[in-house]
Design a protein around this motif. Structure first.
Motif, short mmCIF file in Angstrom:
data_model
loop_
_atom_site.label_atom_id
_atom_site.label_comp_id
_atom_site.label_asym_id
_atom_site.label_seq_id
_atom_site.Cartn_x
_atom_site.Cartn_y
_atom_site.Cartn_z
N GLU A 6 0.81 -1.22 0.00
CA GLU A 6 0.00 0.00 0.00
C GLU A 6 0.84 1.28 0.00
O GLU A 6 0.31 2.38 -0.21
CB GLU A 6 -0.95 0.03 1.20
CG GLU A 6 -0.29 -0.06 2.55
CD GLU A 6 -0.15 -1.49 3.05
OE1 GLU A 6 -0.03 -1.67 4.28
OE2 GLU A 6 -0.19 -2.43 2.21
N ASP A 7 2.15 1.15 0.25
CA ASP A 7 3.00 2.35 0.26
C ASP A 7 3.20 2.92 -1.15
O ASP A 7 3.47 4.11 -1.30
CB ASP A 7 4.36 2.04 0.88
CG ASP A 7 4.27 1.88 2.38
OD1 ASP A 7 3.67 2.75 3.03
OD2 ASP A 7 4.79 0.88 2.92
N TRP A 8 3.06 2.08 -2.16
CA TRP A 8 3.18 2.58 -3.54
C TRP A 8 1.81 3.16 -3.92
O TRP A 8 0.85 2.45 -4.16
CB TRP A 8 3.58 1.46 -4.49
CG TRP A 8 4.66 0.58 -3.93
CD1 TRP A 8 4.60 -0.75 -3.70
CD2 TRP A 8 5.97 1.00 -3.52
NE1 TRP A 8 5.78 -1.21 -3.18
CE2 TRP A 8 6.65 -0.16 -3.05
CE3 TRP A 8 6.64 2.22 -3.50
CZ2 TRP A 8 7.95 -0.13 -2.57
CZ3 TRP A 8 7.95 2.25 -3.01
CH2 TRP A 8 8.59 1.10 -2.56
N GLY A 9 1.72 4.47 -3.96
CA GLY A 9 0.46 5.12 -4.28
C GLY A 9 -0.21 5.74 -3.08
O GLY A 9 -1.42 5.98 -3.09
N THR A 10 0.56 6.03 -2.04
CA THR A 10 0.01 6.66 -0.85
C THR A 10 0.49 8.11 -0.74
O THR A 10 1.67 8.40 -0.94
CB THR A 10 0.44 5.90 0.43
OG1 THR A 10 -0.17 4.61 0.42
CG2 THR A 10 0.01 6.65 1.69
N GLU A 11 -0.45 9.01 -0.43
CA GLU A 11 -0.10 10.39 -0.13
C GLU A 11 -0.01 10.50 1.39
O GLU A 11 -1.01 10.48 2.10
CB GLU A 11 -1.17 11.36 -0.66
CG GLU A 11 -0.80 12.82 -0.43
CD GLU A 11 -1.88 13.78 -0.89
OE1 GLU A 11 -1.53 14.87 -1.37
OE2 GLU A 11 -3.07 13.44 -0.77
N TYR A 12 1.20 10.62 1.91
CA TYR A 12 1.40 10.63 3.35
C TYR A 12 1.11 11.98 3.99
O TYR A 12 0.59 12.05 5.10
CB TYR A 12 2.85 10.23 3.68
CG TYR A 12 3.25 8.87 3.18
CD1 TYR A 12 2.75 7.71 3.75
CD2 TYR A 12 4.14 8.74 2.11
CE1 TYR A 12 3.13 6.45 3.28
CE2 TYR A 12 4.52 7.50 1.64
CZ TYR A 12 4.02 6.36 2.23
OH TYR A 12 4.38 5.12 1.76
N LEU A 13 1.51 13.05 3.32
CA LEU A 13 1.42 14.40 3.91
C LEU A 13 2.06 14.41 5.29
O LEU A 13 1.56 15.02 6.23
CB LEU A 13 -0.05 14.85 3.99
CG LEU A 13 -0.78 14.96 2.64
CD1 LEU A 13 -2.24 15.30 2.85
CD2 LEU A 13 -0.11 15.99 1.74
N ASP A 14 3.19 13.74 5.40
CA ASP A 14 3.89 13.58 6.66
C ASP A 14 5.35 13.29 6.36
O ASP A 14 5.75 13.17 5.20
CB ASP A 14 3.25 12.44 7.46
CG ASP A 14 3.44 12.57 8.95
OD1 ASP A 14 4.30 13.37 9.38
OD2 ASP A 14 2.73 11.89 9.71
N SER A 15 6.16 13.14 7.41
CA SER A 15 7.59 12.88 7.24
C SER A 15 7.83 11.41 6.93
O SER A 15 8.53 10.68 7.66
CB SER A 15 8.36 13.31 8.49
OG SER A 15 8.33 14.70 8.62
N ILE A 16 7.25 10.95 5.85
CA ILE A 16 7.34 9.56 5.40
C ILE A 16 7.52 9.58 3.89
O ILE A 16 6.89 10.38 3.20
CB ILE A 16 6.07 8.75 5.75
CG1 ILE A 16 5.76 8.81 7.24
CG2 ILE A 16 6.21 7.29 5.29
CD1 ILE A 16 4.40 8.26 7.60
N ILE A 17 8.39 8.71 3.39
CA ILE A 17 8.53 8.58 1.94
C ILE A 17 8.76 7.12 1.60
O ILE A 17 9.43 6.39 2.34
CB ILE A 17 9.69 9.45 1.41
CG1 ILE A 17 9.63 9.58 -0.11
CG2 ILE A 17 11.05 8.92 1.87
CD1 ILE A 17 10.56 10.65 -0.68
N ALA A 18 8.15 6.66 0.51
CA ALA A 18 8.40 5.32 0.00
C ALA A 18 9.58 5.41 -0.96
O ALA A 18 9.76 6.42 -1.64
CB ALA A 18 7.17 4.79 -0.71
N ALA A 19 10.40 4.35 -1.02
CA ALA A 19 11.59 4.37 -1.89
C ALA A 19 11.80 3.00 -2.50
O ALA A 19 11.71 1.98 -1.81
CB ALA A 19 12.82 4.78 -1.10
N ARG A 20 12.08 3.00 -3.80
CA ARG A 20 12.35 1.72 -4.47
C ARG A 20 13.34 1.93 -5.61
O ARG A 20 13.52 3.04 -6.10
CB ARG A 20 11.06 1.10 -4.99
CG ARG A 20 10.50 1.72 -6.25
CD ARG A 20 9.17 1.07 -6.68
NE ARG A 20 9.21 -0.38 -6.69
CZ ARG A 20 8.13 -1.15 -6.84
NH1 ARG A 20 6.93 -0.60 -6.98
NH2 ARG A 20 8.23 -2.46 -6.86
N THR A 21 13.95 0.84 -6.03
CA THR A 21 14.89 0.88 -7.15
C THR A 21 14.17 0.49 -8.44
O THR A 21 13.19 -0.25 -8.42
CB THR A 21 16.05 -0.08 -6.91
OG1 THR A 21 15.53 -1.39 -6.68
CG2 THR A 21 16.87 0.34 -5.70
#
Length: 425
Positions: A315-330
């Protein structure tokens, strides 16, 4: 049978009355003197600065309620007003006032062999309904842009910013009064009752377009239930792709600003895509810098080797966090990055960091978002930064308006055909 209490508001009657008054005001604004509209905005800015203490006091009430409800730090930041932010709102009002008036602007002109001369000129849309959530500055931005473009507006702010929006709206009303324009040109729905939103969505006789500005839930509701045309402002699922040809210093500067400058705005980066070839060099440095600044990095399997990251979930791919969170992938290449953006993005704002002009051009050509940046922070996704003074929202659709919606984007056009007794054969 249910008996209405004396202090209850008849929402349908109230909204119908607001719609009628807005329609009457729109007819006056359509031919209002440009200087009169500019005067109203300058005066509103003056009133806002003079009443800054009252606005902050109203905002304190909203902040206290929001904190009691447990709103996130990012949402509280969106709601917060202080002297600097109020000054910024006033500056935006003055900047919009100083812009060229779009109403009546000549867009195109040509002659036909039949003897007619045709022009295409800008015209107001009419009455605009704006439904927004916690950011009280939208009250000023939307009111000012609608006024500048000759439109009347009905504003329905979120319950979190109820008192703040009322205080700002009062300044707009004073500006209209000072300039001799109808106060009904900028109206604010004076209730938190969500029934008012439902009414707005069906007011086809008095509202010409609805602009929803908020989270996925609000925009989805408006799109599902509106009978009035909608300028959609969808969530900002913003991506940054670090290409194999990226400059390390540029990548670090862009990513850190895009994620951490303000985490609660729609232009904040929410997903970082890193080319396989630079994971162990640029990627490592960027992710460590994010972690050092308190950002939670939700990483794919390869990036989880970096100490401090946490495993990403589907679910992290396609989430708008509006917070100090970021998804990361290669990703193995630019095409894979584009595929990811097409699958999980929201057509809002996406970025490539690269020193390779060919890669930049390909990214720009293949990513069909409203805003595409190259080696520039996604936090530039803002009407003020585009020279519009402010914005009513970032439109992510593909019809009429797209990207930051300023005064010109709040106009339509008409054709004017002139002749000298010309008749059609």
């Amino acid at each position: 049978m249910r008996v209405a209490m004396k202090d209850e508001i008849d929402i349908p009657a109230m909204m119908a009355d607001m719609g009628r008054r807005a329609r009457a005001a729109a007819a006056i604004l359509a031919t209002a003197d440009p200087e009169q509209k500019a005067q109203a905005l300058r005066s509103a800015a003056d009133h806002l600065m003079a009443r800054a203490g009252d606005v902050i006091a109203a905002n304190d009430r909203d902040m206290a309620t929001a904190e009691e409800k447990g709103l996130s730090a990012a949402m509280l930041d969106r709601l917060k007003l202080d002297s600097a932010r109020i000054s910024g709102i006033a500056d935006s009002l003055r900047a919009i006032a100083a812009q060229d008036d779009p109403v009546g602007e000549l867009i195109d002109a040509w002659d036909q062999p039949s003897g007619i001369h045709i022009t295409r000129v800008r015209t107001p849309l009419g009455v605009i309904g704006v439904i927004y959530e916690s950011r009280p500055n939208v009250t000023a931005d939307a009111g000012a842009l609608c006024l500048k473009s000759g439109n009347a507006v009905i504003l329905r702010g979120g319950s979190e910013s109820f008192h703040s929006s009322a205080a700002i709206h009062a300044c707009l009303t004073e500006g209209l009064r000072d300039a001799g324009l109808p106060e009904d040109a900028v109206q604010r729905v004076p209730t938190r009752d969500r029934a008012a939103v439902s009414e707005m969505l069906t007011m086809t006789e008095s509202i010409d377009v609805i602009v929803p500005r908020g989270g996925k839930g609000l925009v989805g509701l408006v799109q599902r239930e509106a009978r009035v045309p909608v300028f959609a402002h969808l969530e900002g699922i913003v991506h940054i792709y670090i290409d194999a040809g990226a400059d390390p210093e540029v990548a670090l500067r862009v990513v850190i600003n895009a994620k951490t400058r303000r985490t609660g705005i729609c232009g904040a980066a929410e997903c970082l895509l890193i080319h396989d070839d630079v994971v162990d060099t640029i990627g490592q440095g960027v992710i460590r810098a994010l972690l050092d600044r308190g950002v939670e990095v939700r990483a794919d399997a390869r990036l989880q080797s970096i100490e401090g990251t946490v495993p990403a979930q589907d679910e992290d791919w396609g989430t708008e966090y509006l917070d100090s969170i970021i998804a990361a992938r290669t990703v193995p290449d630019l095409d894979a990055a584009v595929d990811h953006i097409r699958r999980f993005g929201s057509d809002h704002t996406d970025c490539i960091v690269t020193a390779d002009p060919a890669a930049a051009d390909r990214f720009v050509a293949t990513v069909d978002s409203a805003i595409v940046t190259v080696n520039a922070s996604t936090q530039f996704a803002d009407g003020g930064e585009f020279g519009m003074g402010a914005e009513i929202g970032i439109a992510t659709g593909r019809l009429h308006a797209r990207g930051p919606v300023g005064a010109r984007q709040l106009t339509s056009f008409k054709y004017v055909v002139r002749g000298d007794g010309a008749v059609r054969r």
